[in-house]
Design an enzyme around this catalytic site. Structure first.
Site, PDB file in Angstrom:
ATOM      1  N   ARG A  74      35.822  41.921  -0.806  1.00 16.62           N
ATOM      2  CA  ARG A  74      37.100  42.419  -0.282  1.00 16.62           C
ATOM      3  C   ARG A  74      38.047  41.234  -0.108  1.00 16.62           C
ATOM      4  O   ARG A  74      37.703  40.236   0.527  1.00 16.62           O
ATOM      5  CB  ARG A  74      36.876  43.131   1.047  1.00 16.62           C
ATOM      6  N   ARG A 143      40.009  41.986  11.118  1.00 17.26           N
ATOM      7  CA  ARG A 143      40.049  42.147   9.667  1.00 17.26           C
ATOM      8  C   ARG A 143      41.486  42.118   9.147  1.00 17.26           C
ATOM      9  O   ARG A 143      42.388  41.706   9.861  1.00 17.26           O
ATOM     10  CB  ARG A 143      39.313  43.420   9.283  1.00 17.26           C
ATOM     11  N   LYS A 207      33.641  45.162  14.576  1.00 18.01           N
ATOM     12  CA  LYS A 207      34.867  44.904  13.823  1.00 18.01           C
ATOM     13  C   LYS A 207      36.097  45.199  14.679  1.00 18.01           C
ATOM     14  O   LYS A 207      36.040  45.961  15.650  1.00 18.01           O
ATOM     15  CB  LYS A 207      34.893  45.765  12.563  1.00 18.01           C
ATOM     16  N   LYS A 209      40.480  45.927  14.253  1.00 13.33           N
ATOM     17  CA  LYS A 209      41.512  46.250  13.273  1.00 13.33           C
ATOM     18  C   LYS A 209      42.897  46.269  13.929  1.00 13.33           C
ATOM     19  O   LYS A 209      43.074  46.858  14.994  1.00 13.33           O
ATOM     20  CB  LYS A 209      41.218  47.598  12.628  1.00 13.33           C
ATOM     21  N   CYS A 428      37.466  57.726   0.394  1.00 18.29           N
ATOM     22  CA  CYS A 428      36.726  56.462   0.453  1.00 18.29           C
ATOM     23  C   CYS A 428      35.873  56.327  -0.813  1.00 18.29           C
ATOM     24  O   CYS A 428      35.740  57.257  -1.601  1.00 18.29           O
ATOM     25  CB  CYS A 428      35.852  56.411   1.695  1.00 18.29           C
ATOM     26  N   CYS A 434      28.342  52.846  -1.915  1.00 19.31           N
ATOM     27  CA  CYS A 434      28.271  52.685  -0.467  1.00 19.31           C
ATOM     28  C   CYS A 434      26.907  53.142   0.045  1.00 19.31           C
ATOM     29  O   CYS A 434      26.493  54.292  -0.185  1.00 19.31           O
ATOM     30  CB  CYS A 434      29.376  53.475   0.224  1.00 19.31           C
ATOM     31  N   CYS A 473      30.845  59.869   4.624  1.00 23.17           N
ATOM     32  CA  CYS A 473      30.085  59.775   5.870  1.00 23.17           C
ATOM     33  C   CYS A 473      31.069  59.779   7.034  1.00 23.17           C
ATOM     34  O   CYS A 473      32.274  59.737   6.816  1.00 23.17           O
ATOM     35  CB  CYS A 473      29.206  58.508   5.874  1.00 23.17           C
ATOM     36  N   CYS A 477      36.209  55.483   7.240  1.00 17.38           N
ATOM     37  CA  CYS A 477      36.956  54.520   6.423  1.00 17.38           C
ATOM     38  C   CYS A 477      38.208  55.125   5.784  1.00 17.38           C
ATOM     39  O   CYS A 477      39.203  54.438   5.602  1.00 17.38           O
ATOM     40  CB  CYS A 477      36.053  53.926   5.349  1.00 17.38           C
TER      41      CYS A 477
END
Length: 573
Positions: A74, A143, A207, A209, A428, A434, A473, A477
């Site tokens: 990424r 991120r 994480k 954001k 996603c 994934c 899932c 995302c």
């Protein structure tokens, strides 16, 4: 202090020597295409995930072969802004080391898939040579910082983009591990321990954001992020930012202690304070976030458990000053503006629809080739949107005919003539790469949309931009829990169907059907769309209608997400 043991990841970070671990040794091990689990966790901080092609698993298992391991990289782009040279380099890397495609993410970043372990170091080095990087694109750190990308808001866009870059730079990990491992940086021998001035030795619990939004457009979906800044513009000038904290969408099926949550708008800061506020919000979460349970480790749970007033008081203590009162603002949508737009300077911008964010050449539609040719002559920049689309930005009068000719030549000039629902869609990656995916998303949503478009045509809804999102899932995302129609994978060909999100991303949706077979999606949605077409009030959005019509009960905040679900939603379809 909790009596519960720390999560395993905390030990991995503690032992890692500031994200080094045994990554170098694992990369040198040619006996396998994989890395150890500890290195797999640490590599996320460096911007890469180990994956395998799940389509190939059965056959490889049959022949007693290891999984077909590869890595996803990424590339961070604060605000989604890339030069044409950076685009061309990313395009080259996609062929030289990856699977020949570029994925535009919902966080305005590039993803390259299918990189084998022996090419990983070389790929990261060449990304850095193109003045981009992958550090902190994943992992328990801040991120990629998102920012409204559409320069039709040119009066303030340059300033908010600069602030997004400043926040990103300030919160980038300071460890020397990235340069040592990937760029052959010199190791500094010292008797003093390395210092991470903001994150500390164990970084964040999970994480983090950050977004910047410029009203009236909420295209970055600020309410779904840990920290957001809402630009306040007065008389055409940026005067400061409202501060929103505690958003996040990930959850776990069957675990009601996990849920999506909308951010709370808690105050206002000046432009000069924005980096300081970002740092201190991160530090509060560093010190108070849950390090015992990674499913409960995001800022949204810290705030939900302790309260918004507690968080504000703690933030003010870290800052040494108080935030001011929230200033008025309004969002009207969270979509992109497709086709050509012209700003007040007379500069032109073309927004291209990219299905699922996948830049690829297909029979009859050589989009990737066309973008490559445009990048060779374009003198502006290229901007990625939070909806997985792309803007050819800052086209002058002189250059516009040439760009228009290339768009026509490669079949891209009419991308914005798709149905408004398709233009408002997000998916996603999901299968096959994934590891968390329970169902298809990127590969399946286009087929669902094609069938839904037949219904939309019948009901006269082709031009209604109903937001629709599909994920493999429940980790969120693709931000499905704030769309007007959301599909979340439960298993092969089965989804939970959510309805009623706010059109501007300001309200969570609600579970309408659980474990819905893919084959029943159209027959389930069609009568609702028909009623919407016939019974909606003037200007009423689809998400508002399904609540008024009683299909679902509105959800305003995360703790309420699992409550008051209508009985029929609990039934397996």
């Amino acid at each position: 202090m909790s009596d519960k043991p720390l999560s395993a990841n905390e030990g991995i970070k503690t032992r890692s020597n500031y994200l080094r671990g045994q990554i170098v040794d694992d990369l040198a091990d040619l006996s396998t295409g994989a890395v150890t689990e500890d290195s797999n966790q640490l590599l996320k901080f460096h911007g890469t995930y180990m994956q395998d092609d799940r389509d190939l698993r059965p056959d490889r298992r049959k022949h007693k072969l290891d999984k077909a391991y590869s890595f996803m990289l990424r590339i961070r782009l604060a605000g989604g802004v890339a030069s044409t040279q950076q685009w061309l380099e990313t395009d080259r890397l996609a062929d030289d080391y990856a699977n020949g495609t570029i994925k535009l993410t919902t966080r305005q970043a590039f993803q390259l898939h299918g990189i084998i372990k022996t090419n990983l170091k070389r790929t990261i080095a060449e990304i850095n040579h193109a003045a981009m990087d992958t550090i902190a694109a994943c992992g328990d750190v801040n991120r990629n910082v998102m920012c409204n990308p559409n320069p039709h808001l040119s009066s303030v866009h340059e300033e908010v983009q600069r602030d997004a870059q400043a926040i990103s730079d300030h919160l980038t990990p300071q460890t020397g591990a990235y340069h040592e491992i990937w760029l052959d940086g010199e190791k500094v021998e010292s008797s003093e321990e390395e210092v991470e001035p903001i994150y500390g030795k164990t970084y964040l619990p999970r994480k983090f954001k950050i977004t910047i939004a410029v009203p009236p457009s909420n295209d970055v979906d600020l309410y779904a992020n840990d920290l957001s800044f809402i630009a306040i513009v007065e008389d055409g000038k940026l005067v400061g930012y409202n501060v929103a904290v505690g958003g996040g969408l990930g959850m776990t099926h069957g675990n009601e202690a996990t849920y999506p949550r909308l951010a709370d708008v808690i105050g206002y800061c000046s432009v000069d304070q924005v980096v300081d506020v970002a740092e201190k919000v991160v530090m509060v979460q560093r010190d108070f976030g849950d390090r015992t349970d990674r499913k409960h480790a995001r800022l949204k749970y810290t705030i939900q458990d302790r309260g918004v007033d507690w968080f504000k008081a703690e933030l003010h203590r870290y800052l040494g000053y108080d935030l001011d009162e929230v200033k008025p603002f309004e969002f009207t949508d969270n979509g992109d503006r497709f086709g050509w737009t012209t700003d007040e300077r007379g500069v032109h911008h073309y927004t291209l629809f990219v299905q699922g964010g996948r830049v690829i050449d297909t029979p009859g539609y050589p989009m990737r080739t066309g973008l490559r040719e445009i990048a060779k002559v374009h003198q502006g920049d290229i901007r990625l949107t939070a909806n997985q689309n792309l803007i050819i930005a800052s086209v002058t009068d002189e250059r516009r005919p040439e760009i228009e000719a290339l768009l026509e030549k490669f079949g891209m000039s009419r991308s914005h003539e798709r149905s408004a629902m398709r233009l408002a869609s997000i998916a996603c990656v999901a299968l096959p790469t994934c590891s968390l995916a329970l169902a298809e998303a990127e590969r399946y949503l286009p087929d669902v949309l094609t069938l839904l478009e037949e219904e939309l045509e019948k009901f006269g809804l082709r031009h209604d931009a109903i937001t629709i999102r599909m994920t493999g899932c429940p980790n969120g995302c693709g931000r499905p829990f704030i769309s007007e129609i959301g599909f979340v994978g439960r298993g092969p060909d089965r989804y939970n169907l959510y309805l009623g999100g706010g059109h501007a991303g300001q309200r969570l949706n609600k579970l309408y059907r659980q474990d819905l077979p893919a084959a029943k999606i159209i027959e389930t949605l069609s009568p609702i769309l028909e009623r919407y077409a016939k019974e909606r009030e003037d200007g009423e959005k689809f998400g508002d209608f399904v609540i008024r019509a009683g299909y679902v009960i509105a959800t305003e905040q995360g703790a309420d997400f699992h409550a008051n679900i209508k009985p029929e939603a609990l039934e397996t379809a």
